[in-house]
Design a protein around this motif. Structure first.
Motif, short mmCIF file in Angstrom:
data_model
loop_
_atom_site.label_atom_id
_atom_site.label_comp_id
_atom_site.label_asym_id
_atom_site.label_seq_id
_atom_site.Cartn_x
_atom_site.Cartn_y
_atom_site.Cartn_z
N TYR A 88 0.85 -1.20 0.00
CA TYR A 88 0.00 0.00 0.00
C TYR A 88 0.88 1.25 0.00
CZ TYR A 88 -3.22 -3.64 1.61
OH TYR A 88 -3.92 -4.81 1.74
N GLU A 89 1.96 1.18 0.80
CA GLU A 89 2.92 2.30 0.88
C GLU A 89 3.51 2.57 -0.52
OE1 GLU A 89 3.98 4.99 3.18
OE2 GLU A 89 3.98 3.27 4.54
N LEU A 92 0.95 4.23 -2.74
CA LEU A 92 0.81 5.65 -2.40
C LEU A 92 2.02 6.42 -2.94
CD1 LEU A 92 -0.73 7.91 -0.95
CD2 LEU A 92 0.48 7.30 1.16
N ARG A 96 1.96 9.61 -5.29
CA ARG A 96 2.60 10.86 -4.88
C ARG A 96 3.58 11.33 -5.94
NH1 ARG A 96 4.79 10.26 1.16
NH2 ARG A 96 5.69 12.26 0.57
N ALA A 101 -1.57 12.08 -5.54
CA ALA A 101 -2.00 11.99 -4.14
C ALA A 101 -1.55 13.25 -3.43
CB ALA A 101 -1.39 10.77 -3.48
N CYS A 103 -1.73 15.54 0.51
CA CYS A 103 -1.98 15.50 1.94
C CYS A 103 -3.13 16.45 2.29
CB CYS A 103 -0.71 15.99 2.61
SG CYS A 103 -0.37 15.11 4.09
N TRP A 146 -4.24 11.21 3.43
CA TRP A 146 -3.84 11.33 2.03
C TRP A 146 -5.07 11.13 1.16
CZ3 TRP A 146 0.72 12.86 0.07
CH2 TRP A 146 1.81 12.90 0.94
N LEU A 148 -6.69 11.08 -3.04
CA LEU A 148 -6.42 10.95 -4.47
C LEU A 148 -6.88 12.22 -5.16
CD1 LEU A 148 -5.53 8.94 -6.78
CD2 LEU A 148 -7.97 8.66 -7.19
N LEU A 179 -7.06 7.93 0.73
CA LEU A 179 -6.24 6.75 0.47
C LEU A 179 -5.64 6.22 1.76
CD1 LEU A 179 -4.29 8.30 -2.55
CD2 LEU A 179 -6.18 6.66 -2.69
N ARG A 180 -5.29 7.17 2.61
CA ARG A 180 -4.78 6.79 3.93
C ARG A 180 -5.44 7.73 4.94
NH1 ARG A 180 1.38 5.34 5.73
NH2 ARG A 180 0.65 4.00 7.40
N TRP A 186 -4.89 2.35 6.31
CA TRP A 186 -5.07 2.38 4.86
C TRP A 186 -6.56 2.34 4.55
CZ3 TRP A 186 -1.10 3.89 2.24
CH2 TRP A 186 0.16 3.71 2.78
N LEU A 190 -8.07 1.92 -1.45
CA LEU A 190 -6.69 1.70 -1.90
C LEU A 190 -6.31 0.23 -1.73
CD1 LEU A 190 -3.94 3.14 -2.82
CD2 LEU A 190 -3.25 2.71 -0.47
#
Ligand code: GLU
Length: 296
Positions: A88-89, A92, A96, A101, A103, A146, A148, A179-180, A186, A190
């Motif tokens: 998942y990281e 993301l 990014r 993505a 913040c 986070w 999208l 997304l997070r 999570w 996502l």
């Protein structure tokens, strides 16, 4: 069968371990299993245990036991989303890197306030469309979640094998989605997209309540360059008051076995032929193949 991507079939059942399976979740499990078996495909189980606050420790083992007692055996050991943080990281990170993505520092209250200021009404408890406050920067707010960044045209047309052609303007209904989450968990959208892509899922068969998430998932698949599976959303099993059965509302835990399977088959509009789980399932596969032919 030709070894093309189209001919391959990978399906999955993806329960959240918030409690044991109930009559409704067995219908989703059975529908996805039948579709996979009717297509000579692979059937996977994925335990969606990312929301630690809602999950119960023993529920995953109970669910696997209930499935097995109904004769529903996955083709590989179940995936656990709690073991998938790195994937998942990474996803993301990809979003990014392409500025897809960003913040967000908004609390639910701040979002409600911004929507009111824009004259956009919403019901209490309703999912709030994100008004885009942090799209161009946090403006001093502390980072929380986070989101999208949706493309300019986020209208998604998709097809469901039961409910037909669908069209949704994700920007209007939902806006840039999470997304997070602010609690670092999570988001379901996502995790589901990353995992379906990583396990090569070609066909998603699940309850109709999740049809409302499908357009978002397709937007995310496109942003990550992942293929879009076929979709089939099954009718929900409702209680006497017409409410969807839910594990978290402690709907009656399923006593697994032939009787439970009979009632799940009836909910899918199939005849229960046979006494044992094995006989019931074998006859249901043949019926399913006729009722839900899969288009190439
Ligand atoms: N974990 C979700 C649920 O139990 C299902 C996710 C899915 O099938 O995409 O409702």
């Amino acid at each position: 069968m030709a070894a093309s991507g189209r001919a391959r079939y990978v399906g999955r059942f993806a329960p959240s371990p918030t409690g044991p399976l109930h009559a409704g979740s067995l219908v989703a499990a059975l529908g996805s299993w039948l579709d996979a078996r009717a297509c000579g495909g692979t059937w996977l189980v994925r335990i969606e245990d990312i929301d630690r606050q809602r999950c119960r420790d023993s529920a995953a083992a109970t669910i696997m036991h209930q499935l097995a007692a109904c004769g529903l055996h996955p083709d590989s050991p179940p995936w656990m989303q709690s073991h998938r943080a790195q994937a998942y990281e990474q996803a993301l990170g990809v979003l990014r890197a392409s500025a897809r993505a960003y913040c967000c520092g908004c609390s639910r209250r701040a979002i409600e306030h911004a929507l009111r200021a824009q004259g956009r009404a919403h019901e209490p408890g309703e999912e709030l469309p994100y008004p885009g406050t942090c799209r161009d920067g946090l403006r001093g707010a502390a980072p929380r979640a986070w989101r999208l960044r949706l493309p300019d045209d986020a209208t998604v047309q998709w097809f469901d094998r039961r409910i037909g052609a669908q069209c949704e303007d994700v920007a209007r209904r939902i806006g840039d989605f999470v997304l997070r989450r602010a609690d670092a968990a999570w988001a379901y959208q996502l995790a589901v997209v990353v995992d379906d892509a990583a396990s090569g899922v070609t066909d998603v068969v699940r309850g109709e309540d999740l049809a409302a998430s499908t357009a978002r998932q397709i937007v995310l698949q496109r942003a990550l360059g992942a293929p879009t599976p076929r979709y089939l959303h099954l009718p929900l099993v409702r209680d006497a008051q017409g409410r969807k059965l839910s594990k978290s509302d402690a709907a009656a835990a399923l006593q697994p076995g032939a009787a439970a399977l009979r009632s799940a088959l009836a909910n899918l509009g199939l005849r229960a032929q046979g006494a044992s789980c094995g006989e019931l399932l074998a006859s249901a596969v043949a019926q399913w193949r006729e009722a839900w032919p899969r288009q190439p």
